[in-house]
Scaffold this active site. Structure first.
Site, PDB file in Angstrom:
ATOM      1  N   HIS A 165      40.256  34.485  35.305  1.00 43.90           N
ATOM      2  CA  HIS A 165      41.252  33.417  35.475  1.00 43.90           C
ATOM      3  C   HIS A 165      41.079  32.360  34.383  1.00 43.90           C
ATOM      4  O   HIS A 165      42.043  31.899  33.783  1.00 43.90           O
ATOM      5  CB  HIS A 165      41.060  32.690  36.823  1.00 43.90           C
ATOM      6  N   LYS A 189      45.850  37.562  52.328  1.00 38.33           N
ATOM      7  CA  LYS A 189      44.390  37.494  52.120  1.00 38.33           C
ATOM      8  C   LYS A 189      43.767  36.445  53.033  1.00 38.33           C
ATOM      9  O   LYS A 189      44.396  35.426  53.325  1.00 38.33           O
ATOM     10  CB  LYS A 189      44.073  37.101  50.673  1.00 38.33           C
ATOM     11  N   ARG A 248      46.187  42.850  34.468  1.00 34.52           N
ATOM     12  CA  ARG A 248      45.020  43.708  34.215  1.00 34.52           C
ATOM     13  C   ARG A 248      45.503  45.144  34.066  1.00 34.52           C
ATOM     14  O   ARG A 248      46.235  45.455  33.154  1.00 34.52           O
ATOM     15  CB  ARG A 248      43.996  43.556  35.353  1.00 34.52           C
ATOM     16  N   SER A 292      38.693  38.404  42.261  1.00 33.26           N
ATOM     17  CA  SER A 292      37.967  37.543  43.201  1.00 33.26           C
ATOM     18  C   SER A 292      37.420  38.374  44.363  1.00 33.26           C
ATOM     19  O   SER A 292      36.306  38.120  44.848  1.00 33.26           O
ATOM     20  CB  SER A 292      38.889  36.451  43.750  1.00 33.26           C
TER      21      SER A 292
END
Ligand code: PNS
Length: 164
Positions: free
Chosen positions: A19, A43, A92, A130
Site C-alpha cells: 500500500h 471482511k 497485483r 493484509s
C-alpha cells in the site's frame, strides 16, 4: 504537477509496504493524495478505523501532500465531496482484476467525474496482502518485510493478542 486530487481507498487492515509503495508513487503524480480508510463489508477487521488511520499517518509521515481520512459511505460520494479527479489503486495479479474492474466501472457509473487509475504493483509486492500479513503474524511468523517498520510492533502484538 497537475492539480488533481487523488483518493487511495482501502480497508488498510493493516497498511502494508505494498500500500505504502502505491501511496508514495501516487504522491509523485498528483497534487494531493487522500488515503481514506473505508469499511469493506466482506471482511472482519482486526484494527479499529482510528488505529488504521493512526498507522497510516505514522507510515506516511515522510510522504508529502498526503492526508488520511475515514469514510463509511460510498467511495463515489466521497470522491464527489473532495472534488477528486482520480481513484488510485494498486493492481497485483490477474486475480485482482475482475473485482477491481467491477468496482471501477461501478464507481464511474455513480460518479463520472472521477477516473480510476491502476498502478502496477512492484514485483516484490505481487503476492502481498493484509490478509496474508494477518495470517502469518497471528501464527508467530516474521512480518517485518511486509509492514512499515514504524508500525511493526503494534501490528505484531495485536495479531499475537499481546496488547489486550
Ligand atoms: O482494501 P480493500 O478491502 O480491497 O478496499 C475495498 C474498498 C474499501 C475500497 C471497497 O470495499 C469500497 O470502495 N468500499 C466503500 C463502499 C463502496 O463505495 N462500495 C461500492 C464500490 S463498487
Amino acid at each position: 504537477m497537475n492539480h488533481i486530487v487523488a483518493i487511495c481507498p482501502g480497508s488498510f487492515d493493516p497498511i502494508t509496504v505494498g500500500h505504502l509503495d502505491i501511496i508514495r508513487r501516487a504522491s509523485h503524480m498528483f497534487s494531493k493524495v487522500i488515503v481514506v480508510v473505508m469499511p469493506n463489508l466482506s471482511k472482519t477487521p482486526s484494527f479499529t478505523p482510528e488505529e488504521r488511520m493512526e498507522m497510516i499517518r505514522a507510515a506516511t509521515a515522510d510522504v508529502e501532500h498526503v492526508e488520511v481520512d475515514y469514510y463509511k459511505g460510498l467511495l463515489a460520494d466521497y470522491c464527489r465531496q473532495k472534488h477528486a479527479g482520480a481513484i488510485v489503486k494498486g493492481l497485483r495479479a490477474m486475480s485482482d482484476f475482475e473485482y477491481e474492474f467491477q468496482m471501477a466501472l461501478t464507481n464511474k457509473k455513480l460518479n463520472p467525474a472521477t477516473e480510476t487509475v491502476f498502478l502496477t504493483t512492484s514485483a516484490e509486492n505481487m503476492y502481498l496482502s493484509s490478509s496474508m500479513v494477518k495470517q502469518i503474524g497471528s501464527m508467530g511468523g516474521d512480518i517485518s518485510s511486509f509492514v512499515p517498520g514504524v508500525i511493526h510492533d503494534k501490528i505484531k502484538n495485536r495479531l499475537l493478542g499481546k496488547d489486550e
